[in-house]
Scaffold this motif. Structure first.
Motif, mmCIF file in Angstrom:
data_model
loop_
_atom_site.group_PDB
_atom_site.id
_atom_site.type_symbol
_atom_site.label_atom_id
_atom_site.label_comp_id
_atom_site.label_asym_id
_atom_site.label_seq_id
_atom_site.Cartn_x
_atom_site.Cartn_y
_atom_site.Cartn_z
ATOM 1 N N GLY A 196 0.791 -1.225 0.000
ATOM 2 C CA GLY A 196 0.000 0.000 0.000
ATOM 3 C C GLY A 196 0.822 1.272 0.000
ATOM 4 O O GLY A 196 0.289 2.371 0.221
ATOM 5 N N ALA A 197 2.109 1.144 -0.258
ATOM 6 C CA ALA A 197 2.957 2.340 -0.254
ATOM 7 C C ALA A 197 2.459 3.353 -1.270
ATOM 8 O O ALA A 197 1.999 2.986 -2.351
ATOM 9 N N ASP A 198 2.567 4.627 -0.904
ATOM 10 C CA ASP A 198 2.201 5.692 -1.836
ATOM 11 C C ASP A 198 3.321 5.954 -2.834
ATOM 12 O O ASP A 198 3.082 6.507 -3.904
ATOM 13 N N ALA A 199 4.519 5.591 -2.435
ATOM 14 C CA ALA A 199 5.667 5.828 -3.310
ATOM 15 C C ALA A 199 6.849 5.016 -2.817
ATOM 16 O O ALA A 199 6.854 4.531 -1.681
ATOM 17 N N VAL A 200 7.835 4.877 -3.678
ATOM 18 C CA VAL A 200 9.125 4.352 -3.232
ATOM 19 C C VAL A 200 10.162 5.457 -3.435
ATOM 20 O O VAL A 200 10.009 6.322 -4.298
ATOM 21 N N SER A 201 11.191 5.419 -2.616
ATOM 22 C CA SER A 201 12.320 6.326 -2.831
ATOM 23 C C SER A 201 13.567 5.460 -2.957
ATOM 24 O O SER A 201 13.713 4.452 -2.265
ATOM 25 N N LEU A 202 14.432 5.824 -3.868
ATOM 26 C CA LEU A 202 15.637 5.024 -4.077
ATOM 27 C C LEU A 202 16.642 5.818 -4.898
ATOM 28 O O LEU A 202 16.222 6.709 -5.640
ATOM 29 N N ILE A 203 17.908 5.435 -4.645
ATOM 30 C CA ILE A 203 18.403 4.308 -3.887
ATOM 31 C C ILE A 203 18.934 4.788 -2.528
ATOM 32 O O ILE A 203 19.387 5.934 -2.402
ATOM 33 N N ASN A 204 18.898 3.895 -1.562
ATOM 34 C CA ASN A 204 19.682 4.136 -0.361
ATOM 35 C C ASN A 204 21.132 3.791 -0.710
ATOM 36 O O ASN A 204 21.447 3.513 -1.866
ATOM 37 N N THR A 205 21.986 3.806 0.269
ATOM 38 C CA THR A 205 23.413 3.652 -0.036
ATOM 39 C C THR A 205 23.787 2.202 -0.349
ATOM 40 O O THR A 205 23.095 1.266 0.023
ATOM 41 N N ILE A 206 24.919 2.075 -1.022
ATOM 42 C CA ILE A 206 25.396 0.771 -1.486
ATOM 43 C C ILE A 206 26.510 0.288 -0.566
ATOM 44 O O ILE A 206 27.413 1.050 -0.214
ATOM 45 N N ASN A 207 26.441 -0.978 -0.189
ATOM 46 C CA ASN A 207 27.493 -1.549 0.654
ATOM 47 C C ASN A 207 28.852 -1.344 0.018
ATOM 48 O O ASN A 207 29.046 -1.641 -1.163
ATOM 49 N N SER A 208 29.792 -0.875 0.802
ATOM 50 C CA SER A 208 31.071 -0.540 0.171
ATOM 51 C C SER A 208 32.212 -0.458 1.168
ATOM 52 O O SER A 208 32.017 -0.205 2.352
ATOM 53 N N ILE A 209 33.399 -0.694 0.633
ATOM 54 C CA ILE A 209 34.645 -0.330 1.316
ATOM 55 C C ILE A 209 35.335 0.630 0.356
ATOM 56 O O ILE A 209 35.667 0.260 -0.762
ATOM 57 N N THR A 210 35.500 1.861 0.761
ATOM 58 C CA THR A 210 36.009 2.853 -0.196
ATOM 59 C C THR A 210 37.509 2.745 -0.410
ATOM 60 O O THR A 210 38.004 3.041 -1.480
ATOM 61 N N SER A 211 38.229 2.360 0.616
ATOM 62 C CA SER A 211 39.675 2.273 0.444
ATOM 63 C C SER A 211 40.267 1.473 1.592
ATOM 64 O O SER A 211 39.592 1.210 2.588
ATOM 65 N N VAL A 212 41.510 1.101 1.406
ATOM 66 C CA VAL A 212 42.206 0.341 2.440
ATOM 67 C C VAL A 212 43.433 1.135 2.861
ATOM 68 O O VAL A 212 44.198 1.611 2.023
ATOM 69 N N ASN A 213 43.585 1.299 4.148
ATOM 70 C CA ASN A 213 44.782 1.937 4.671
ATOM 71 C C ASN A 213 45.921 0.915 4.579
ATOM 72 O O ASN A 213 45.928 -0.094 5.293
ATOM 73 N N LEU A 214 46.860 1.175 3.677
ATOM 74 C CA LEU A 214 47.892 0.173 3.399
ATOM 75 C C LEU A 214 48.999 0.151 4.442
ATOM 76 O O LEU A 214 49.848 -0.742 4.422
ATOM 77 N N ASP A 215 48.998 1.135 5.323
ATOM 78 C CA ASP A 215 49.953 1.076 6.431
ATOM 79 C C ASP A 215 49.382 0.204 7.548
ATOM 80 O O ASP A 215 50.041 -0.681 8.063
ATOM 81 N N ALA A 216 48.110 0.493 7.872
ATOM 82 C CA ALA A 216 47.475 -0.241 8.973
ATOM 83 C C ALA A 216 46.803 -1.520 8.495
ATOM 84 O O ALA A 216 46.361 -2.332 9.291
ATOM 85 N N MET A 217 46.706 -1.680 7.178
ATOM 86 C CA MET A 217 46.001 -2.829 6.596
ATOM 87 C C MET A 217 44.585 -2.936 7.144
ATOM 88 O O MET A 217 44.165 -3.994 7.615
ATOM 89 N N SER A 218 43.891 -1.831 7.046
ATOM 90 C CA SER A 218 42.517 -1.786 7.542
ATOM 91 C C SER A 218 41.663 -1.006 6.560
ATOM 92 O O SER A 218 42.132 -0.072 5.926
#
Lengths: 434, 446
Positions: A196-218
């Motif tokens: 019964g929704a009046d509307a949908v809204s999209l998109i919410n955010t996408i699962n992600s890892i944006t970068s890796v800290n190569l010193d801390a390996m995290s």
């Protein structure tokens, strides 16, 4: 001048630019300033259960992807829903709505998947005078681990169930915010509609890892040496969002279901594209978080100018206008032949088209001793890569070969009639042309 | 208001020390990290890049800029130094506006090239600041090579030879190495003793011994070098200067611009360096500009550079000409000196106008006199005495494409050799190429 007034779900706002439920809409101070800056509406930062509010990490919440000159292309966050007490938010929403009756104020809500929880909180929020609800079935981090957010949005049955509870609890419009972290967006959209929704809204955010800290390996953002996946948004996600919006808009089962378009809207043009693909309005977050609230002024002036130039008088005239032209690959006209054309006048002789075509495509560009680049029509498949890598806009274009003219690559004249894969002789499942 | 000493004649301390220090700061200040990233982002990573073709040392410019953009300026430096071991100095003194930056496609597109020179400096400075040397020597070959001159050509040759495992003895006439980098370039292009720092850094590869105060013809003969070493490279530059050949050239305060520039570069206190109130420089090349601009920066009230042909014929690049004008130096073209005025001391220089008629420069009757208490001659340098065995061509040591001279076992490069543009960067290229050919020859390759 074009009328930018938006009437999404009967909710009036001076323009179709709403701020999405996110950090910019977390409190009265921001929302008042956003309205003063020109935003047509806001979806208040997601409200949760009464009681002790959620807590956020005390280290970095955002990670980013940058383009040239550190232009922010993608933003990732691990912030949770509002971490301020429910009663504080409700009091602020009431005050703001009272002072800005002509602006849209939507309450975003996320509580546990229990009927009582939803039916208790919805009427209570309605007392603020808000114009509608947005059910947050989208956030992919943190809250999802507790069975909320995208954990609901990934199960169509839950979407339908919770939407129905909310519709039973209020007469105000209910928008269901969808997660893109799913293989087929049509299923949750259909479930929302069925509930019964009046509307949908999209998109919410996408699962992600944006970068890796190569010193801390995290992963970044890093909290005491560890990181977690966050929600990705900003200009980088726009193509994904546009496709999902278009799929819902053109799918027979969901066609006509109002859509609030979200995902990397940064300029008026982005907004116009979302609306052309079926969104009745747009929601913005990353652009505001990058440039501040003032950025809406360009969106308003740009959309207005473009509508005037095109002769569109109202938002309704552009919504969904491109939907009929979204089709399946199998229906694309295989007899439409184009060839790359390089404007020697505009060419700055960087040679990127040559490198791209020679190394990675069809060896259809020649390079002379004095760096003149030309297209070999007998090799050019019109892939468009040269157009895409050329740094000078408009320098390389695609020329349509007129029917009857020779296609040097196939050695055959270009056919006049439309023909697609469904009838192509190479297609084992081809149906005979009628 | 800064103090200005307007005393006539040639005097020291025309400006206060703060003003002088300010005048001689870096012409192109170094980028900070952010500026470098912004500048690097502008590079299009062209295919078969025009900038690379324009570079006399063929540095892979798109690659090194991409290495800067991706946060590895040290790798960028290695890309540069691999082709041009004096990449740090070339980044400062190369006329990039007529080389790599002139052909940058963004110059074509927007009239604003990628700032290749400054990016190169950022990379090489970053590496040098880490006190590391990116190259190591190959196993010793047991061969030894004599290099004459510790200027750009000689140092480039010596470094490449040392890298390839040869032992190198460099014979340098002066008490310091660096050649024109140390003695012949305007101070604002090589600040903070850069030429010496670069020399020390270059020598840190090992295997190179510099013998100072020794020059060819002065106790050292080519024959002796040939018998003591397996190969000889001549890179002594142009050690003599052209004269005006007119009366009055021997008056006080008439001198060679190269000496003024060298004195200025070696001065420990620029305010102690005397300069005229009214200075005239004769010439149209980089030396004329460097002398004129520096005289102005030292506090000369009027500086005029006079060139006998039209401005378009000046050897100094348009950037250098504009720099001179920006600093308040007057350029007069189409005038040739006809008289040096004054009794004992210089009081003025008389010029006659010139005109090009049918391709020939003609001196006209009309003359004018510029008051002057100092005159610098910058009308070109020439080869000093060279061993008779060497064949000359156009006043320089004749060499072939591999920098071989007419004498077997003797190579030459830099300003003393034929070909090239009398630029630091071409000298480096020639020294390097000679080293490669010497190596191939000594190791028995064809």
């Amino acid at each position: 001048m074009a009328d930018l007034t938006s009437n999404f779900l009967g909710i009036s706002s001076p323009n179709p630019f709403w701020l999405a439920s996110a950090p910019p809409t977390d409190k009265e101070y921001n929302v008042r300033r956003a309205f003063e800056a020109g935003w047509g509406g806001v979806v208040w930062k997601t409200l949760g259960m009464e009681g002790p509010p959620v807590v956020n990490v005390n280290g970095p919440r955002y990670g980013a992807i940058h383009g040239a000159d550190r232009r922010l292309l993608g933003l990732n966050n691990i912030e949770l829903i509002t971490d301020r007490p429910l009663e504080v938010n409700l009091a602020e929403m009431t005050r703001v709505k009272k002072d800005y009756p002509d602006h849209a104020l939507i309450a975003s809500v996320m509580v546990p998947c229990e009927e009582d929880a939803w039916k208790e909180i919805i009427p209570r929020i309605a007392e603020t005078g808000c114009d509608g609800f947005e059910l947050n079935f989208g956030c992919p981090h943190g809250m999802a681990e507790r069975g909320m957010g995208s954990a609901v949005g990934q199960v169509p049955e839950y979407i339908e169930m919770v939407t129905r509870w909310c519709k039973e609890a209020t007469d105000l419009p209910v928008i269901v915010k969808l997660t893109p972290n799913i293989t087929n967006i049509l299923h949750p959209a259909q479930a929302a509609k069925d509930g019964g929704a009046d509307a949908v809204s999209l998109i919410n955010t996408i699962n992600s890892i944006t970068s890796v800290n190569l010193d801390a390996m995290s992963p970044e953002p890093m909290i005491d040496g560890k990181g977690t996946h966050g929600g990705y948004c900003g200009p980088a996600v726009k193509p994904i969002a546009l496709n999902m919006v278009a799929e819902i808009a053109r799918n027979p089962g969901t066609h006509g279901l109002p859509i609030s378009g979200i995902g990397g809207v940064t300029t008026w043009r982005d907004a116009a594209e979302f609306m052309a693909l079926g969104a009745g309005n747009v929601q913005v977050c990353t652009a505001a978080m990058t440039y501040g609230f003032k950025v809406v002024q360009e969106m308003i002036s740009g959309l207005s100018q473009w509508m005037d130039e095109q002769g569109y008088n109202s938002i309704d005239e552009i919504v969904g206008r491109a939907v009929p032209n979204v089709t399946d690959w199998q229906y694309l006209n295989l007899n439409h032949v184009t060839k790359a054309r390089i404007s020697q006048e505009d060419c700055i002789k960087c040679g990127r088209c040559f490198a791209a075509c020679e190394d990675t495509s069809h060896q259809a560009i020649t390079m002379s001793e004095d760096r003149v680049f030309d297209v070999k029509d007998d090799e050019c498949v019109a892939c468009n890569l040269c157009v895409n890598v050329c740094p000078v806009e408009g320098c390389i274009t695609m020329e349509t070969i007129a029917p009857g003219a020779m296609d040097e690559r196939t050695g055959k004249p270009v056919a006049d009639e439309y023909a697609n894969w469904t009838t192509h002789p190479n297609n084992p499942g081809a149906t005979a042309a009628e | 208001m800064a103090h200005i000493n307007r005393e006539n004649g040639v005097a020291a301390g025309r400006l206060d020390p703060t003003q002088v220090a300010d005048n001689f700061t870096d012409l192109h200040p170094e980028y900070d990290g952010h500026e470098a990233l912004v500048a690097a982002d502008r590079c299009y990573f062209c295919h078969d890049a025009p900038c690379m073709t324009a570079c006399p040392t063929s540095i892979d410019i798109p690659l090194f800029i991409r290495q800067i953009a991706t946060g590895t300026p040290e790798a960028a430096a290695k890309t540069i130094l691999n082709q041009n071991i004096l990449g740090g100095m070339c980044a400062r003194v190369c006329p990039t506006e007529t080389l790599c930056e002139e052909v940058c496609v963004r110059e074509t597109a927007e009239g604003k090239p990628v700032e290749i020179g400054r990016l190169q400096r950022y990379a090489t400075d970053t590496l040098m600041a880490s006190n590391s040397h990116p190259f190591t020597r190959a196993d010793k070959t047991g061969k030894s090579v004599a290099v004459i001159g510790a200027g750009p050509a000689g140092l480039s040759c010596a470094h490449r030879l040392a890298m390839l495992g040869h032992d190198v003895a460099v014979f340098e006439a002066r008490a310091k190495g660096g050649g024109l980098n140390e003695f012949g370039i305007a101070a604002y292009k090589s600040t903070n003793d850069f030429a010496q720092r670069e020399l020390d850094w270059l020598l840190s590869i090992g295997g190179i011994e510099i013998r100072y105060g020794q020059s060819l013809g002065d106790g050292i003969t080519l024959n002796a070098l040939q018998s003591d070493f397996d190969a000889v490279f001549l890179g002594m530059g142009l050690t003599a200067v052209n004269a005006l050949g007119m009366d009055g050239e021997d008056k006080d305060n008439v001198s060679d611009a190269v000496d003024f520039i060298a004195d200025l570069r070696q001065a420990s206190d620029l305010t102690a360096l005397p300069v005229g109130r009214r200075v005239v420089v004769i010439g149209g090349g980089m030396t004329a500009i460097d002398a004129g601009v520096q005289a102005k920066l030292l506090g000369a009230e009027d500086v005029t550079i006079v060139y006998r042909r039209g401005q378009e014929a000046m050897a100094a690049s348009s950037f250098e000409q504009e720099l001179a004008q920006q600093k308040g130096v007057t350029l007069i073209c189409n005038a040739t000196p006809v008289g040096v005025e004054g009794n004992g001391s210089l009081t003025g220089v008389t010029f006659a106008y010139t005109e090009t008629q049918n391709g020939k420069l003609v001196t006209l009757d009309e003359t004018f006199t510029l008051p002057a208490d100092q005159l610098f001659k910058a009308i070109g340098q020439k080869l000093g005495d060279t061993p008779d065995a060497l064949t000359l061509e156009g006043g320089k040591i004749k060499v072939d494409d591999a920098q071989r001279s007419s004498v077997s076992g003797v190579w030459a490069g830099g300003d003393c050799a034929s070909g090239g543009d009398d630029l630091t960067v071409t000298a480096v290229a020639e020294g390097r190429d000679a080293a490669m050919d010497i190596h191939a020859t000594l190791m028995g390759a064809s």
